[in-house]
Motif scaffolding. Structure first.
Motif, PDB file in Angstrom:
ATOM      1  N   ALA A 272       6.097   0.726   7.889  1.00  0.00           N
ATOM      2  CA  ALA A 272       4.966   0.788   8.777  1.00  0.00           C
ATOM      3  C   ALA A 272       5.430   0.226  10.221  1.00  0.00           C
ATOM      4  O   ALA A 272       6.277  -0.200  10.551  1.00  0.00           O
TER       5      ALA A 272
ATOM      6  N   VAL B  48       4.471   5.002   8.349  1.00  0.00           N
ATOM      7  CA  VAL B  48       3.236   4.828   8.170  1.00  0.00           C
ATOM      8  C   VAL B  48       2.768   4.237   9.573  1.00  0.00           C
ATOM      9  O   VAL B  48       3.139   3.128   9.793  1.00  0.00           O
TER      10      VAL B  48
ATOM     11  N   THR C 231       0.298   2.634  12.352  1.00  0.00           N
ATOM     12  CA  THR C 231      -0.536   1.409  12.228  1.00  0.00           C
ATOM     13  C   THR C 231      -1.233   1.385  13.475  1.00  0.00           C
ATOM     14  O   THR C 231      -0.549   1.056  14.313  1.00  0.00           O
TER      15      THR C 231
ATOM     16  N   TYR D 239      -5.853  -3.084  14.887  1.00  0.00           N
ATOM     17  CA  TYR D 239      -6.551  -3.224  13.740  1.00  0.00           C
ATOM     18  C   TYR D 239      -6.281  -4.685  13.265  1.00  0.00           C
ATOM     19  O   TYR D 239      -5.753  -5.258  13.885  1.00  0.00           O
TER      20      TYR D 239
ATOM     21  N   GLU E 222      -8.435  -4.329   8.153  1.00  0.00           N
ATOM     22  CA  GLU E 222      -8.241  -3.032   8.095  1.00  0.00           C
ATOM     23  C   GLU E 222      -6.671  -2.828   7.718  1.00  0.00           C
ATOM     24  O   GLU E 222      -6.318  -2.103   7.207  1.00  0.00           O
TER      25      GLU E 222
ATOM     26  N   HIS F  36      -5.509  -3.220   4.138  1.00  0.00           N
ATOM     27  CA  HIS F  36      -6.017  -2.237   3.324  1.00  0.00           C
ATOM     28  C   HIS F  36      -4.741  -1.153   3.414  1.00  0.00           C
ATOM     29  O   HIS F  36      -4.424  -0.499   2.446  1.00  0.00           O
ATOM     30  N   GLN F  37      -4.427  -0.835   4.624  1.00  0.00           N
ATOM     31  CA  GLN F  37      -3.701   0.035   5.051  1.00  0.00           C
ATOM     32  C   GLN F  37      -2.074  -0.094   4.297  1.00  0.00           C
ATOM     33  O   GLN F  37      -1.528   0.714   3.652  1.00  0.00           O
TER      34      GLN F  37
ATOM     35  N   ASP G 165      -2.528  -0.147   0.270  1.00  0.00           N
ATOM     36  CA  ASP G 165      -2.587   1.257  -0.039  1.00  0.00           C
ATOM     37  C   ASP G 165      -1.229   2.216  -0.172  1.00  0.00           C
ATOM     38  O   ASP G 165      -0.889   3.011  -0.867  1.00  0.00           O
ATOM     39  N   SER G 166      -0.473   1.789   1.116  1.00  0.00           N
ATOM     40  CA  SER G 166       0.766   2.771   1.352  1.00  0.00           C
ATOM     41  C   SER G 166       1.750   2.133   0.721  1.00  0.00           C
ATOM     42  O   SER G 166       2.822   2.757   0.356  1.00  0.00           O
TER      43      SER G 166
ATOM     44  N   TYR H  64      -2.964   7.526   8.260  1.00  0.00           N
ATOM     45  CA  TYR H  64      -4.404   7.080   7.606  1.00  0.00           C
ATOM     46  C   TYR H  64      -5.450   7.701   8.403  1.00  0.00           C
ATOM     47  O   TYR H  64      -5.502   7.604   9.644  1.00  0.00           O
TER      48      TYR H  64
ATOM     49  N   SER I  89      -9.933   4.377   3.893  1.00  0.00           N
ATOM     50  CA  SER I  89      -9.111   5.121   4.833  1.00  0.00           C
ATOM     51  C   SER I  89      -8.120   5.429   3.823  1.00  0.00           C
ATOM     52  O   SER I  89      -7.566   5.111   2.816  1.00  0.00           O
TER      53      SER I  89
ATOM     54  N   GLY J 116      -4.581   7.899   3.070  1.00  0.00           N
ATOM     55  CA  GLY J 116      -3.226   8.246   3.590  1.00  0.00           C
ATOM     56  C   GLY J 116      -3.124   9.750   3.358  1.00  0.00           C
ATOM     57  O   GLY J 116      -2.946  10.280   2.349  1.00  0.00           O
TER      58      GLY J 116
END
Length: 562
Positions: free
Chosen positions: A78, A102, A104, A108, A112, A115-116, A119-120, A213, A221, A223
């Motif tokens: 990220a 990723v 970002t 954020y 937020e 979650h990102q 999830d990733s 995202y 959200s 990906g």
């Protein structure tokens, strides 16, 4: 002439309808640029220039540093940075190492960000000391093994690098970082890593380069999986559209954030493939932008309508020389005609409107830059891109000027949504991407967007998803019901308004709700207006009628003007 693609007739003679797209690692664009032009400036940041050769070395060091840390091909890295040299180094360095980037948003909040990252499945993140607290707070709840921390002062020239920490402290910023095996210095990592060239072999059509995202009307959200091939294709499609641009001579004003896919493709990848110089702007401030244009003479300035609106309305605009600007492509939101005319009058350059979406890397349409453009239109499809308007109910192609859903097909269209096969199937059908945007096409093949996806709010170029804000409002113990809509705003295009029903016996003020939202949402998502109600308009099954609320707002605006 292809009757199914009438737009080809309006391509400028220098633009072909189809091109070859090489199948290599996306970062090879940088390897090529640095090989040909090592002494050319690649980046300009707050008074300091970095040449292509220097940038390439830093990217190799970062790639080798990631490998030293055990980051393997396909693992996610990220990047949570504003536009600064570190954001470019981390991006290309991660790609060279075979990692998946990723992006970002630095704005954020913890909720937020968590979650990102979860999830990733990101295993590493690159961020600033200024932002470390948020990352450090969520790290234990994610898969992160490494946090690589930089400081803006690392790439500032003297004496700005000495003054930066003093100013940051005066502004109340916390720059302290608890260094450890898992929290490392970006600067130290580069210094201790090898500069030996490294570039992971990839299957360009299959291997994901980027997880970008995007929100969803469900509030989740998602990906977007963009392959090396997707991003290579869109970078080259854009390059060919800008056919008058000259390799090694363009200066790109990089005010659009690279963490937004529009800025990443039309600015970062575009500048690199042209061996151009990027003027990095970490934060959009109108006076600063005007000074940079006057001083550094940028030739290309992609942006969002709000940026151009802010510039043309600056009281001292006439005192600045903007004549260096040749090309601007506007995306993210509709471009008002008066803004286009005024900006072109001030610069002498061309400001055209285009269209894209994250799922298409992002650009699919644009008006010809030096050819025929149509006001209020998003233009015509890019080379190798097919587009049509279909009836949302039947799926049959709509007639000329009939409204339907815009669908697109091309080498820039995503592989799918990360770990969401059902949602991927819902929008990808027989190679076609169903955008969810309502559009029409005229007899000459020029497309116009009629309405955005049902509920999305586009404010200042940012996509805002009502459901996400509503969930935050619903979490407040005094809120019984809440619904969010976008209302017209002369500057941001749209702005967020929340309608709230308070629980019986409870008291709640606008200030309390605002504080609640600011603690949980990025600033651009926080409602600008609140209205307390005792009931909301609903359908028979209890679904809130957002359209009715918007109609009421528009009636009030109309009445106020009379």
């Amino acid at each position: 002439m292809d009757s199914a693609r009438p737009w080809l007739h309006h391509y400028e003679s220098e633009v072909a309808s189809t091109y070859e797209y090489p199948r290599h690692n996306l970062a090879y664009f940088l390897v090529q640029a640095a090989g040909k032009n090592p002494q050319l400036p690649a980046l300009y940041f707050m008074g300091k220039k970095i040449k292509y050769g220097q940038l390439m070395e830093a990217c190799y060091r970062f790639a080798n540093g990631l490998r030293q840390l055990g980051v393997k091909k396909g693992e996610r890295v990220a990047i949570m940075l504003p536009n600064c040299p570190q954001s470019v180094i981390a991006y290309y360095g991660a790609l060279l190492a075979g990692a998946v980037v990723v992006q970002t948003n630095p704005l954020y909040m913890e909720r937020e960000l968590e979650h990102q990252l979860l999830d990733s499945g990101a295993v590493a993140i690159v961020t600033l000391d200024l932002l470390y607290r948020r990352v450090g707070a969520v790290m234990p709840r994610t898969h992160l093994r490494h946090v690589i921390v930089s400081s803006l002062k690392d790439y500032l020239p003297f004496p700005k690098n000495m003054l930066y920490p003093i100013k940051a402290k005066r502004d109340g910023a916390d720059l302290s970082v608890p260094w450890s095996e898992s929290v490392r210095s970006f600067r130290t990592l580069l210094a201790s890593s090898s500069a030996i060239p490294v570039m992971e072999e990839v299957n360009a059509a299959e291997d994901v380069a980027l997880l970008q995202y995007t929100g969803g009307t469900t509030g989740l959200s998602k990906g977007v999986m963009l392959t090396h091939m997707n991003l290579i294709a869109n970078t080259l499609q854009t390059k060919h559209w800008f056919h008058k641009a000259a390799d090694g001579q363009e200066i790109y004003l990089a005010a659009l954030p690279f963490f937004h896919v529009f800025g990443m493709t039309v600015l970062m990848n575009q500048a690199v493939v042209r061996s151009g110089m990027m003027v990095l702007v970490p934060k959009f401030e109108v006076s600063e932008i005007l000074s940079l244009i006057s001083k550094l003479r940028p030739t290309v300035f992609p942006g969002a309508p709000t940026m151009y609106i802010a510039l043309i309305n600056h009281p001292d605009i006439r005192e600045y020389d903007l004549s260096s600007i040749n090309v601007c492509i506007s995306g993210s939101a509709p471009l008002p005609l008066e803004v286009q005319d005024r900006f072109e009058e001030l610069t002498g350059g061309r400001l055209i409107e285009g269209y894209g979406l994250t799922e298409a890397s992002p650009v699919t349409h644009a008006n010809p830059i030096w050819g025929r453009r149509k006001i209020g239109s998003i233009g015509i499809p890019f080379p190798d891109t097919e587009a049509k308007v279909v009836n949302p109910a039947t799926g049959e192609e709509a007639g000329i000027d009939e409204i339907g859903e815009l669908i697109v097909k091309g080498p820039q269209v995503m592989k799918g949504y990360w770990n969401r096969p059902h949602e991927s199937e819902a929008v990808l059908k027989n190679g076609w991407l169903y955008t969810g945007d309502m559009a029409r096409v005229d007899g000459e093949g020029y497309f116009s967007i009629v309405d955005r996806k049902k509920d999305i709010i586009i404010a200042g170029g940012f996509n805002i998803y009502p459901r996400e804000i509503e969930e935050v409002l619903f979490e407040h113990p005094s809120v019984k019901e809440a619904v969010v809509i976008g209302i017209p705003d002369p500057y941001r295009g749209e702005t967020v308004k929340a309608f709230v029903i308070v629980r019986e016996g409870e008291n709640l003020t606008e200030e309390e709700l605002n504080t609640w939202c600011r603690d949980r949402l990025a600033a651009f998502k926080v409602p600008r207006r609140y209205e307390f109600r005792t009931q909301l308009p609903k359908t028979m099954v209890g679904k809130v009628l957002r359209r009715r609320l918007l109609e009421e707002e528009l009636e009030q605006i109309s009445a106020a003007k009379e």
